[in-house]
Design an enzyme around this catalytic site. Structure first.
Site, PDB file in Angstrom:
ATOM      1  CE  LYS A 104      -0.567  -0.292   4.594  1.00 50.11           C
ATOM      2  NZ  LYS A 104      -1.169  -1.277   6.680  1.00 50.11           N
TER       3      LYS A 104
ATOM      4  CE1 TYR B  43      10.681  32.594   1.401  1.00 54.16           C
ATOM      5  CE2 TYR B  43      10.688  30.089   1.689  1.00 54.16           C
ATOM      6  CZ  TYR B  43      10.658  30.935   0.744  1.00 54.16           C
ATOM      7  OH  TYR B  43      10.692  31.337  -0.471  1.00 54.16           O
TER       8      TYR B  43
HETATM    9  C1  LIG Z   1      -0.214  -1.929   6.676  1.00 54.89           C
HETATM   10  C2  LIG Z   1      -0.279  -3.289   6.982  1.00 54.89           C
HETATM   11  C3  LIG Z   1       0.217  -4.097   7.790  1.00 54.89           C
HETATM   12  C4  LIG Z   1       1.581  -3.931   7.564  1.00 54.89           C
HETATM   13  O1  LIG Z   1       1.793  -4.254   8.901  1.00 54.89           O
HETATM   14  P1  LIG Z   1       3.893  -3.634   8.856  1.00 54.89           P
HETATM   15  O2  LIG Z   1       3.938  -3.571  10.309  1.00 54.89           O
HETATM   16  O3  LIG Z   1       4.150  -2.636   7.838  1.00 54.89           O
HETATM   17  O4  LIG Z   1       4.431  -4.919   8.926  1.00 54.89           O
HETATM   18  C5  LIG Z   1      -0.323  -5.826   7.654  1.00 54.89           C
HETATM   19  N1  LIG Z   1      -2.018  -5.496   7.952  1.00 54.89           N
HETATM   20  C6  LIG Z   1      -2.512  -4.762   8.082  1.00 54.89           C
HETATM   21  C7  LIG Z   1      -4.293  -4.722   7.695  1.00 54.89           C
HETATM   22  C8  LIG Z   1      -2.482  -3.499   7.329  1.00 54.89           C
HETATM   23  O5  LIG Z   1      -2.952  -2.401   7.245  1.00 54.89           O
END
Ligand SMILES: *Cc1c(COP(=O)(O)O)cnc(C)c1O
Length: 365
Positions: A35, A261
Site C-alpha cells: 500500500k 524564511y
Molecule cells: C499496513 C498493514 C500491515 C503491514 O504492517 P507492517 O507493520 O508494515 O508489517 C498488515 N496488516 C494490515 C491490516 C495493515 O493495514
C-alpha cells in the site's frame, strides 16, 4: 547522478524477503503489503519483483492501488484492505479481493457482485480484536454465517484481524488476548462453513515476536522495506529505499546573518551552509527544521538550519569537508529512517511514505 532521487534497491528487498520468509514455516503463505506506493517506494516495481520471488498475495489499502498493480501486469491475488462501495466496480473489473469489515460493506458488496452475476467471488472477513479501527465484532459472527448460507455470490477466501502493538513487549498480554479472540472467532467459521478459509493476523513485528500466531499466512509490510521496529531486527534487514540529494550551493555566513524564511536561524559565528534541493513538498516536513532533522554528508550529520522551504532546505556544514555537487543522504543506506523520524517523534513508516511523487524513483537491480 546529481539530482534528488529515491533509490530503490531490489537486492535489499530480496534479502529482506528471504529473511522474513525464513521466519515462517514453509506451508504458510506470505502476503506482501504494498500500500501507499509500496511504503513510499514504487509499488509496481516492488510487486513485480516479489511476484518473481514467489510471494503468495499482495495487500493494498485502496482499490485504485490494486488497479495500478493490475495495469502493471501483476497477476498474484490482491487483497484490498479498505474498500468503499464507490470502488466496487474497480474491484470486480480488476479481480481484486475486498476486505469486508462491516454489515454495510458486506451487504453492499454482495448486492453489487450479485448484480454483476458473480459466483463465489473471493472476499476476506476482517475482525476487530482490539484495534477498534475497522472490522466486524465477534458478536457479528452469527449474522455473517446466516448471510453466507443464503448466497453463492461471494465465498470467504480468508478471515483476518490486525494486531495493535505486536512490536511492544509491554503489551504482550494484550497481544496474546487478541490472538486468543481471533482464534475463537476463526474456529466458529471453520466449524460452521463447509469449506476452509485461510487465517491471518501477523504483521512484520508479529512474524518476529509471535511465531505462534502465523496461522495460514502472514502480512509483511515494513520488514520487506528494511525496518523491523527494533534495533536488533533493523540490524538484520537492509533499507530498500534511499533518499539521496545533492549540494546545490555553499554559502559562507557571517555572525548575525540569518538563513532562510522568517530569519528563523541566526548565525553566531562564521559558518558554512549548504543548500539542498529537497523541501516540504518532497516529504521533508517543516517539523524537521530548526536543527531537529539533518542530512548525512560524507558520513557526518549536517543539521537543518532555519525553516524547511517548499523546494529546498539549508544545512550547517561548517565542520564537514564537502563541495557543491556532492551527494547527501536524507535516509536509507548509512542514515536510518528510524533515527531521522525519531527527531520529530515520528516513525519510519511516516517518513518513508511521505516521499512525494515529485521525487524521481531510480531502481537499482
Ligand atoms: C499496513 C498493514 C500491515 C503491514 O504492517 P507492517 O507493520 O508494515 O508489517 C498488515 N496488516 C494490515 C491490516 C495493515 O493495514
Amino acid at each position: 547522478m546529481g539530482v534528488t532521487r529515491l533509490e530503490i534497491d531490489l537486492k535489499a528487498l530480496k534479502h529482506n524477503y528471504s529473511y522474513l520468509r525464513a521466519k515462517v514455516a514453509d506451508n504458510i503463505k506470505m502476503m506482501a503489503v504494498v500500500k501507499a506506493f509500496g511504503y513510499g517506494s514504487d509499488a509496481c516495481e516492488i510487486a513485480l519483483f516479489l511476484e518473481k520471488l514467489g510471494v503468495d498475495y499482495f495487500a493494498v489499502a485502496y482499490a485504485d492501488e490494486g488497479e495500478i498493480l493490475r495495469k502493471a501486469g501483476v497477476k498474484t491475488p490482491i487483497l484490498v484492505l479498505h474498500p468503499q462501495p464507490d470502488n466496487f466496480n474497480i474491484i470486480i473489473e480488476h479481480c481484486l479481493e475486498p476486505s469486508l469489515y462491516s454489515a454495510r460493506v458486506f451487504k453492499e458488496f454482495s448486492a453489487f457482485a450479485k448484480a454483476q452475476q458473480q459466483k463465489n467471488y473471493p472476499v476476506h472477513l476482517k475482525f476487530n480484536t482490539g484495534l477498534n479501527r475497522l472490522g466486524f465484532w465477534e458478536n457479528d459472527t452469527d449474522w455473517i454465517l446466516e448471510r453466507l448460507k443464503e448466497t453463492t455470490t461471494i465465498k470467504v477466501a480468508s478471515i483476518f484481524s490486525h494486531l495493535v502493538a505486536s512490536e511492544d513487549p509491554k503489551e504482550r498480554e494484550f497481544t496474546q488476548h487478541q490472538i486468543a479472540s481471533f482464534t475463537k472467532i476463526a474456529a466458529t467459521f471453520l466449524t460452521s462453513l463447509d469449506y476452509t478459509p485461510f487465517l491471518h493476523q501477523s504483521n512484520t513485528s508479529a512474524i518476529i515476536n509471535y511465531p505462534e500466531a502465523q496461522f495460514d499466512m502472514v502480512r509483511a509490510g515494513i520488514g520487506l522495506y528494511g525496518y523491523g521496529n527494533s534495533p536488533e531486527e533493523d540490524a538484520h534487514l537492509q533499507p530498500v529505499a534511499s533518499l539521496i540529494s545533492v549540494i546545490s550551493q555553499i554559502h559562507a555566513i557571517e555572525p548575525g546573518e540569518s538563513v532562510g524564511y522568517n530569519r528563523a536561524y541566526k548565525a553566531t559565528h562564521y559558518e558554512k551552509t549548504a543548500t539542498i534541493p529537497i523541501g516540504h513538498a518532497d516529504g521533508i516536513s517543516r517539523a524537521y527544521g530548526q536543527g531537529k532533522g539533518y542530512v548525512t554528508i560524507n558520513g557526518q550529520k549536517a543539521p537543518i538550519v532555519g525553516n524547511v522551504c517548499m523546494d529546498m532546505l539549508m544545512v550547517n556544514i561548517t565542520d564537514i569537508d564537502c563541495k557543491e555537487g556532492d551527494d547527501v543522504v536524507v535516509f536509507g543506506k548509512g542514515a536510518s529512517a528510524v533515527d531521522l523520524s525519531a527527531t520529530i517523534h515520528s516513525i519510519s513508516y511516516e517518513l518513508l511514505t511521505a516521499v512525494s511523487q515529485r521525487v524521481k524513483r531510480v531502481v537499482l537491480r
